[in-house]
Scaffold this motif. Structure first.
Motif, PDB file in Angstrom:
ATOM      1  N   GLY A   7       0.806  -1.202   0.000  1.00 18.52           N
ATOM      2  CA  GLY A   7       0.000   0.000   0.000  1.00 18.52           C
ATOM      3  C   GLY A   7       0.841   1.254   0.000  1.00 18.52           C
ATOM      4  N   HIS A   8       0.425   2.237  -0.792  1.00 20.55           N
ATOM      5  CA  HIS A   8       1.144   3.499  -0.882  1.00 20.55           C
ATOM      6  C   HIS A   8       0.138   4.636  -0.975  1.00 20.55           C
ATOM      7  N   ARG A   9       0.584   5.786  -0.569  1.00 21.81           N
ATOM      8  CA  ARG A   9      -0.252   6.974  -0.685  1.00 21.81           C
ATOM      9  C   ARG A   9       0.618   8.150  -1.091  1.00 21.81           C
ATOM     10  N   SER A  11       2.350  11.428  -0.704  1.00 25.99           N
ATOM     11  CA  SER A  11       2.835  12.107   0.490  1.00 25.99           C
ATOM     12  C   SER A  11       3.015  13.605   0.276  1.00 25.99           C
ATOM     13  N   ASP A  54       4.667   2.892   8.381  1.00 28.67           N
ATOM     14  CA  ASP A  54       3.588   3.724   7.861  1.00 28.67           C
ATOM     15  C   ASP A  54       4.039   5.182   7.787  1.00 28.67           C
ATOM     16  N   LEU A  94       5.761   9.152  -2.850  1.00 28.74           N
ATOM     17  CA  LEU A  94       4.800   8.183  -2.347  1.00 28.74           C
ATOM     18  C   LEU A  94       5.315   7.607  -1.041  1.00 28.74           C
ATOM     19  N   SER A  98      -1.879   2.851   3.699  1.00 28.82           N
ATOM     20  CA  SER A  98      -3.062   2.752   2.852  1.00 28.82           C
ATOM     21  C   SER A  98      -3.983   3.955   2.978  1.00 28.82           C
ATOM     22  N   SER A  99      -3.744   4.836   3.962  1.00 27.64           N
ATOM     23  CA  SER A  99      -4.597   6.012   4.092  1.00 27.64           C
ATOM     24  C   SER A  99      -4.202   7.041   3.047  1.00 27.64           C
ATOM     25  N   GLY A 100      -5.157   7.885   2.663  1.00 26.65           N
ATOM     26  CA  GLY A 100      -4.882   8.901   1.670  1.00 26.65           C
ATOM     27  C   GLY A 100      -5.059   8.340   0.269  1.00 26.65           C
ATOM     28  N   PRO A 101      -4.804   9.153  -0.738  1.00 19.47           N
ATOM     29  CA  PRO A 101      -5.024   8.720  -2.119  1.00 19.47           C
ATOM     30  C   PRO A 101      -4.092   7.587  -2.500  1.00 19.47           C
ATOM     31  N   GLU A 102      -4.636   6.631  -3.195  1.00 20.97           N
ATOM     32  CA  GLU A 102      -3.889   5.458  -3.614  1.00 20.97           C
ATOM     33  C   GLU A 102      -3.392   5.636  -5.038  1.00 20.97           C
ATOM     34  N   ALA A 115      -4.430  10.742  -7.030  1.00 22.39           N
ATOM     35  CA  ALA A 115      -5.192  11.910  -6.597  1.00 22.39           C
ATOM     36  C   ALA A 115      -5.186  13.039  -7.614  1.00 22.39           C
TER      37      ALA A 115
END
Length: 400
Positions: A7-9, A11, A54, A94, A98-102, A115
């Motif tokens: 999982g990435h979001r 940043s 995380d 990135l 898993s939180s935030g836009p994927e 995003a």
């Protein structure tokens, strides 16, 4: 080229344009360093530990325009870009979690952060593309080739790359069309990077610079023929193409030799024939060990803009490019790729298209030497742009 797994979001992001001033190489290096990426000593990538907690960074996508590369090299920037909505440097970090836009994947084949809206704000209308309009005629292009040959005859340059541009108005969401470019055969750097009001689609086969396992590597491409048995024979036996190619290999050797912290430069492979979407192209591999501290800013200054899309000597070639080309190179002839904890991999943005709010843009050209034939150079540029235009057409998107 790939990012971390799992999982990435998104940043954080960095954006720079020519009007912002300052040193774009240092500014983006400082941003990435502050974000937790070890870009101040790229030679240590082979021994770096991957942070996985995380919120820790897993890597960053980086884009550098040809104009920004000229600024980094201290050369002429050239005429204004036909796509001013695009920034000249853009980086998106990135992070694990898993939180935030994927992101829509995180690899060479999917660079687009999830995003970022498409230029058409994800319009519900079906995608449609109007006819292409060139920024110059075939006669104008041929005339530029002739002027380049005159500059070579005067001794101003040994070789210069001359690039043309075309645009087409569109409606609907251009992201599926740009994504289709990644499917073109030989697209080593196939993917999409998008921001607020713009997007870039890439199908490049060429490595501008890679840092991996303590070595810095570039893979210049120069020399083109149709991907037929006869075309392969012509490419392998052409004295003009080989001389042009070796000239660029020597330029790349010089670029790497000027990089602080790099050891002896060697040519690992010379004039190997590869295929890209119906074309044979000649590629070499040039590399050097990284024996000392190598900073990302110094690396970008050494290799940007790429020698195969400028010419030799590089700064004099940039002067000729600014004189000969009617519009700027925009997203093309720059850099696009990934910076991770254990490697850096940036493709040269040939075979690249861009979207702003209402137009798609493509660029194509070729290297000019004294032996160049203007009509043949015009035909070569058209052959390179053809697969891009076909992939971006509304009928191709519908069929896909």
């Amino acid at each position: 080229m790939s990012s971390g797994q799992g999982g990435h979001r998104l940043s954080s992001t960095f954006q720079w344009s020519l009007t912002d001033g300052g040193d774009p190489a240092e500014l983006v290096a400082e941003f990435l360093s502050s974000a937790g990426l070890r870009v101040r000593n790229l030679g240590r990538t082979a021994t770096q530990v991957h942070p996985t907690g995380d919120g820790t960074p897993c890597g960053a996508a980086l884009y550098v325009s040809a104009a920004a590369g000229s600024v980094m090299a201290g050369g002429a920037v050239g005429p204004p870009t036909p796509s001013p909505a695009l920034p000249d440097v853009y980086a998106v970090v990135l992070a694990h979690g898993s939180s935030g836009p994927e992101p829509a994947g995180a690899s060479a084949s999917a660079l687009r952060p999830g995003a970022t809206p498409s230029p058409a704000a994800l319009s519900s209308r079906p995608f449609s593309l109007e006819p292409w309009a060139d920024s110059w005629t075939a006669d104008d292009h041929a005339r530029a080739v002739a002027l380049a040959r005159e500059a070579i005859a005067r001794g101003d340059i040994y070789q210069v790359n001359v690039v043309g541009h075309a645009s087409a108005a569109y409606t609907g969401d251009p992201i599926p069309a740009l994504s289709r470019l990644a499917r073109l055969a030989g697209a080593r750097y196939g993917g999409v990077l998008a921001g607020d009001g713009w997007a870039i689609g890439c199908a490049s086969p060429e490595t501008l610079v890679e840092v991996r396992d303590g070595r810095v590597i570039t893979r210049p491409i120069k020399g083109t023929r149709p991907a037929t048995p006869a075309g392969r024979h012509e490419l392998l036996t052409s004295a003009k193409e080989r001389a042009e190619h070796i000239m660029i290999v020597d330029l790349e050797r010089n670029d790497l030799s000027r990089l602080p912290g790099a050891g002896p430069v060697r040519v690992d492979q010379l004039f190997a024939v590869r295929e890209w979407s119906g074309l044979w192209q000649a590629e070499s591999v040039v590399s050097a060990p990284l024996d000392g501290d190598v900073d990302l800013a110094s690396l970008l200054r050494a290799v940007c803009p790429g020698g195969s899309v400028t010419g030799a000597p590089k700064l004099a070639a940039l002067d000729e490019i600014a004189r000969l080309e009617p519009v700027g190179r925009g997203a093309s002839m720059g850099a696009l790729g990934w910076i991770g904890h254990d490697h850096l991999d940036l493709g040269l943005t040939i075979r690249t298209a861009a979207a702003d709010g209402d137009h798609l843009h493509v660029w194509a050209g070729g290297g000019i030497t004294w032996d160049s034939d203007p009509a043949a150079e015009v035909a070569e540029a058209a052959a390179k742009a053809g697969p891009l235009r076909a992939a971006l057409s509304s009928s191709a998107v519908t069929a896909g």
